[in-house]
Design a protein around this motif. Structure first.
Motif, mmCIF file in Angstrom:
data_model
loop_
_atom_site.group_PDB
_atom_site.id
_atom_site.type_symbol
_atom_site.label_atom_id
_atom_site.label_comp_id
_atom_site.label_asym_id
_atom_site.label_seq_id
_atom_site.Cartn_x
_atom_site.Cartn_y
_atom_site.Cartn_z
ATOM 1 N N ARG A 178 0.747 -1.300 -0.036
ATOM 2 C CA ARG A 178 -0.073 -0.155 0.057
ATOM 3 C C ARG A 178 0.954 1.303 -0.007
ATOM 4 O O ARG A 178 1.943 1.122 0.809
ATOM 5 C CB ARG A 178 -0.966 -0.038 1.336
ATOM 6 N N ALA A 179 0.494 2.174 -0.737
ATOM 7 C CA ALA A 179 1.242 3.559 -0.824
ATOM 8 C C ALA A 179 0.139 4.667 -1.065
ATOM 9 O O ALA A 179 -0.937 4.677 -1.651
ATOM 10 C CB ALA A 179 2.243 3.332 -1.900
ATOM 11 N N ASP A 180 0.683 5.920 -0.607
ATOM 12 C CA ASP A 180 -0.048 7.081 -0.936
ATOM 13 C C ASP A 180 0.399 7.635 -2.023
ATOM 14 O O ASP A 180 1.593 8.168 -1.847
ATOM 15 C CB ASP A 180 -0.085 8.186 0.363
ATOM 16 N N GLN B 278 -5.135 6.654 -2.186
ATOM 17 C CA GLN B 278 -4.336 5.467 -1.328
ATOM 18 C C GLN B 278 -4.579 4.187 -2.411
ATOM 19 O O GLN B 278 -5.577 3.806 -2.705
ATOM 20 C CB GLN B 278 -5.323 5.383 -0.333
ATOM 21 N N SER C 128 -3.667 0.147 -3.271
ATOM 22 C CA SER C 128 -3.267 -0.855 -2.906
ATOM 23 C C SER C 128 -2.793 -1.726 -4.199
ATOM 24 O O SER C 128 -3.570 -2.058 -4.756
ATOM 25 C CB SER C 128 -4.149 -1.736 -1.898
ATOM 26 N N SER D 36 5.591 1.509 -5.695
ATOM 27 C CA SER D 36 5.321 2.970 -5.488
ATOM 28 C C SER D 36 6.460 4.003 -5.924
ATOM 29 O O SER D 36 6.144 5.090 -6.232
ATOM 30 C CB SER D 36 5.314 3.309 -3.652
ATOM 31 N N ILE E 163 -7.903 1.528 -5.791
ATOM 32 C CA ILE E 163 -7.562 3.022 -5.605
ATOM 33 C C ILE E 163 -8.582 3.570 -4.777
ATOM 34 O O ILE E 163 -9.524 3.320 -5.120
ATOM 35 C CB ILE E 163 -7.127 3.775 -6.743
ATOM 36 N N GLU E 164 -8.399 4.225 -3.807
ATOM 37 C CA GLU E 164 -9.587 4.957 -3.018
ATOM 38 C C GLU E 164 -9.006 6.554 -2.952
ATOM 39 O O GLU E 164 -7.799 6.948 -2.674
ATOM 40 C CB GLU E 164 -9.467 4.576 -1.649
#
Length: 323
Positions: free
Chosen positions: A237-239, A261, A263, A275, A311-312
């Motif tokens: 997971r990464a921003d 956000q 995943s 990422s 993606i969120e």
């Protein structure tokens, strides 16, 4: 003559019972002799009318004519008696491989004597032993038939063991089939579906064969092979920032939220940090075509090790400003 009969009766006893026993014994001996001789093998020339059946692209399933197949066979006496009336029987329907039906032009196809050797039991019976195939070639007429090719759609459910997922889409072979029928019926068919099937607790790639749903029309294939590649994955997971692209000079595109956000499902073992290479953006053309500035982000080509991602949020609000 009467004297001979009287003498015969006196030899056989007085009440006639011995005559009955004698006659029955004679009949039994004859039956044993007959069965023995009919069980032996004999060389016989046999001719059988044959109708061909095969899935030839663009042609009817069954030939409109029958052709006589002639061979020298080694048969039991019983089969010899049956074969004597073969030409008067209804033609035998034989399933030929499409590769054995050679085109002669138009609706005509032929089968060579060499190819016929593989169909001896289908034509002459399971007990037939071929000595010589006498038919050099036999011809069949398969009338042309209306047809069209349509894709096959799989109807399935896949359930994976924890930390396993599909790599790509399920593949079908063949992925399309030819449908035969009247033009008015063909117009109503734009695809063919498989029968529903279930893949459960997957941790390795799945392979199998599934039948197609009945359409009421003839299909070139009644079943297809499927393959679903499965791999173990690691979730990362990464921003990541969401950028704007292709914005005309003198204008800017404000994206909210500006960070997503994400995943990633990465094939195990992980060889690259997604990422570091993944880039998400809103294209200006998508913004101009949107309703109220609500856009779905795009991304650059992802590395081969990334199997999937979520993606969120899934949509972003965009506002244009003039500098």
């Amino acid at each position: 003559m009467s004297r001979l009969w009287d003498k015969f009766r006196s030899l056989m006893a007085t009440n006639g019972k011995d005559i009955i026993i004698f006659v029955m014994s004679l009949l039994l001996a004859f039956s044993i002799w007959l069965i023995h001789n009919l069980s032996l093998y004999y060389n016989e020339t046999v001719s059988v009318p044959v109708t061909a059946r095969s899935n030839l692209d663009g042609h009817a399933l069954v030939s409109s004519n029958s052709s006589a197949v002639q061979a020298r066979l080694r048969l039991t006496g019983f089969d010899v008696i049956r074969s004597r009336g073969a030409m008067n029987r209804k033609p035998v329907v034989v399933d030929f491989a499409a590769s054995d039906l050679h085109p002669r032009g138009g609706e005509m196809f032929y089968v060579t004597g060499t190819d016929l050797n593989r169909y001896v039991q289908a034509v002459f019976g399971d007990d037939a032993r071929l000595e010589t195939m006498l038919s050099d070639t036999v011809q069949f007429r398969f009338p042309l038939e209306n047809s069209k090719k349509v894709p096959v759609t799989a109807v399935y459910t896949a359930d994976f063991r924890s930390q396993y997922t599909a790599v790509g889409d399920l593949r079908l072979v063949p992925d399309s089939v030819t449908v035969y029928g009247e033009p008015m019926h063909l117009e109503q068919v734009d695809r063919v579906y498989t029968r529903p099937f279930y893949l459960q607790d997957l941790r390795v790639s799945a392979h199998g064969r599934v039948r197609l749903e009945e359409t009421g029309l003839r299909l070139s294939d009644n079943a297809v092979d499927y393959t679903l590649d499965v791999s173990r994955y690691v979730e990362i997971r990464a921003d990541l920032p969401v950028e704007s692209r292709n914005v005309p000079a003198g204008r800017s595109l404000i994206i909210y939220p500006s960070v997503a956000q994400v995943s990633f499902k990465c094939a195990f073992p992980v060889t690259v940090d997604p990422s570091d290479v993944a880039r998400f953006y809103i294209d200006y053309q998508d913004f101009t075509n949107s309703l109220g500035g609500v856009c779905i982000p795009r991304h650059d080509a992802l590395p081969a090790g990334i199997l999937d991602y979520t993606i969120e949020p899934q949509v972003f609000d965009c506002v244009e400003s003039i500098r």
